[in-house]
Design a protein around this motif. Structure first.
Motif, short mmCIF file in Angstrom:
data_model
loop_
_atom_site.label_atom_id
_atom_site.label_comp_id
_atom_site.label_asym_id
_atom_site.label_seq_id
_atom_site.Cartn_x
_atom_site.Cartn_y
_atom_site.Cartn_z
N MET A 45 12.31 0.39 -3.42
CA MET A 45 11.68 1.24 -2.43
C MET A 45 11.43 2.63 -3.02
O MET A 45 10.35 3.19 -2.81
N GLU A 46 12.41 3.15 -3.74
CA GLU A 46 12.24 4.49 -4.31
C GLU A 46 11.03 4.54 -5.24
O GLU A 46 10.26 5.50 -5.20
N ARG A 47 10.85 3.51 -6.04
CA ARG A 47 9.71 3.47 -6.96
C ARG A 47 8.40 3.53 -6.17
O ARG A 47 7.49 4.27 -6.52
N ARG A 48 8.32 2.78 -5.09
CA ARG A 48 7.10 2.76 -4.27
C ARG A 48 6.87 4.09 -3.58
O ARG A 48 5.73 4.55 -3.46
N VAL A 49 7.93 4.72 -3.13
CA VAL A 49 7.79 6.03 -2.48
C VAL A 49 7.28 7.05 -3.49
O VAL A 49 6.34 7.81 -3.20
N PHE A 50 7.86 7.06 -4.69
CA PHE A 50 7.40 8.02 -5.70
C PHE A 50 5.97 7.73 -6.15
O PHE A 50 5.20 8.66 -6.42
N LEU A 51 5.60 6.48 -6.20
CA LEU A 51 4.22 6.12 -6.54
C LEU A 51 3.26 6.65 -5.47
O LEU A 51 2.22 7.24 -5.78
N ALA A 52 3.61 6.46 -4.20
CA ALA A 52 2.78 6.96 -3.11
C ALA A 52 2.67 8.48 -3.15
O ALA A 52 1.58 9.05 -2.94
N LEU A 53 3.78 9.15 -3.43
CA LEU A 53 3.75 10.62 -3.54
C LEU A 53 2.83 11.06 -4.67
O LEU A 53 2.01 11.96 -4.50
N ALA A 54 2.96 10.42 -5.82
CA ALA A 54 2.12 10.78 -6.97
C ALA A 54 0.65 10.52 -6.67
O ALA A 54 -0.21 11.37 -6.99
N GLU A 55 0.34 9.39 -6.06
CA GLU A 55 -1.05 9.07 -5.73
C GLU A 55 -1.64 10.06 -4.73
O GLU A 55 -2.84 10.30 -4.74
N ALA A 56 -0.79 10.64 -3.88
CA ALA A 56 -1.25 11.62 -2.90
C ALA A 56 -1.26 13.04 -3.48
O ALA A 56 -1.59 14.00 -2.77
N GLY A 57 -0.89 13.19 -4.76
CA GLY A 57 -0.96 14.49 -5.40
C GLY A 57 0.30 15.33 -5.33
O GLY A 57 0.27 16.52 -5.65
N PHE A 58 1.41 14.73 -4.94
CA PHE A 58 2.67 15.45 -4.88
C PHE A 58 3.44 15.22 -6.17
O PHE A 58 3.57 14.09 -6.63
N ASP A 59 3.97 16.29 -6.73
CA ASP A 59 4.63 16.23 -8.05
C ASP A 59 6.13 16.51 -7.95
O ASP A 59 6.65 17.36 -8.65
N LEU A 60 6.80 15.77 -7.11
CA LEU A 60 8.24 15.94 -6.93
C LEU A 60 9.01 15.10 -7.93
O LEU A 60 8.70 13.94 -8.15
N THR A 61 10.04 15.70 -8.51
CA THR A 61 10.95 14.94 -9.35
C THR A 61 11.97 14.25 -8.44
O THR A 61 12.16 14.66 -7.29
N PRO A 62 12.66 13.23 -8.94
CA PRO A 62 13.70 12.60 -8.11
C PRO A 62 14.76 13.60 -7.64
O PRO A 62 15.19 13.55 -6.49
N ALA A 79 5.28 5.37 3.21
CA ALA A 79 5.49 4.40 2.13
C ALA A 79 6.77 3.60 2.38
O ALA A 79 6.79 2.38 2.19
N ALA A 80 7.83 4.26 2.81
CA ALA A 80 9.09 3.56 3.09
C ALA A 80 8.91 2.57 4.23
O ALA A 80 9.42 1.45 4.16
N ARG A 81 8.18 2.96 5.28
CA ARG A 81 7.93 2.04 6.39
C ARG A 81 7.13 0.82 5.93
O ARG A 81 7.38 -0.31 6.36
N GLN A 82 6.17 1.05 5.03
CA GLN A 82 5.38 -0.06 4.52
C GLN A 82 6.27 -1.05 3.74
O GLN A 82 6.15 -2.26 3.91
N VAL A 83 7.16 -0.53 2.91
CA VAL A 83 8.07 -1.40 2.18
C VAL A 83 8.98 -2.15 3.15
O VAL A 83 9.19 -3.36 3.01
N GLU A 84 9.51 -1.46 4.14
CA GLU A 84 10.36 -2.12 5.13
C GLU A 84 9.60 -3.23 5.85
O GLU A 84 10.15 -4.32 6.07
N ASP A 85 8.34 -2.98 6.20
CA ASP A 85 7.53 -4.01 6.86
C ASP A 85 7.36 -5.22 5.95
O ASP A 85 7.43 -6.37 6.41
N GLU A 86 7.17 -4.98 4.66
CA GLU A 86 7.04 -6.10 3.70
C GLU A 86 8.34 -6.89 3.61
O GLU A 86 8.32 -8.12 3.54
N TRP A 87 9.46 -6.18 3.63
CA TRP A 87 10.75 -6.85 3.57
C TRP A 87 10.97 -7.71 4.82
O TRP A 87 11.48 -8.81 4.75
N ILE A 88 10.60 -7.17 5.97
CA ILE A 88 10.75 -7.91 7.22
C ILE A 88 9.89 -9.17 7.18
O ILE A 88 10.35 -10.26 7.56
N THR A 89 8.67 -9.03 6.69
CA THR A 89 7.78 -10.20 6.57
C THR A 89 8.38 -11.23 5.63
O THR A 89 8.36 -12.44 5.92
#
Length: 126
Positions: A1-18, A91-101
């Motif tokens: 999940m963390e990887r997906r969240v950071f990917l979404a942040l980067a794609e949206a232009g946010f440059d946060l480190t862990p 992004a976290a909600r999207q991952v959770e939805d995938e896990w539920i599915t």
């Protein structure tokens, strides 16, 4: 999940480190003091101070007077920080939805319950 969240942040232009993201994620709804964030993120006050300075400089956080103590400052999300939190939560909600599915509703609910129980012994600052 963390990887997906950071990917979404980067794609949206946010440059946060862990490390920066861990601090931002711990900010209370009404704001947090630096010492609280350092303790919750399990880093020194000096390390938290450096990270907070970076986050303030980049528009993710701002410092405001603490209404309970005029000498103290609270850290609160600035506009850019609020936007980043929205992207991360989406992004976290999207991952959770995938896990539920994938797992099914019951197994996903059991997984969440188990993870929340584990948090009691792994995260003293919940």
């Amino acid at each position: 999940m963390e990887r997906r969240v950071f990917l979404a942040l980067a794609e949206a232009g946010f440059d946060l480190t862990p490390a920066q993201a861990r601090l931002v994620a711990r900010i209370a709804p009404g704001g947090s003091r630096l010492t609280e964030l350092a303790a919750q993120a399990q880093v020194t006050k000096q390390t938290a101070g450096v990270l907070v300075d970076q986050l303030v400089r980049n528009g993710y956080l701002k410092r405001e007077p603490d209404p309970r103590d005029g000498r103290a400052r609270l850290l609160v999300p600035d506009e850019r920080g609020r936007q980043a939190v929205e992207v991360a939560n989406r992004a976290a909600r999207q991952v959770e939805d995938e896990w539920i599915t994938h797992l099914g509703s019951r197994a996903a609910r059991d997984l969440r319950s188990s993870l929340e129980l584990l948090r009691e012994i792994t995260d003293p600052y919940r």
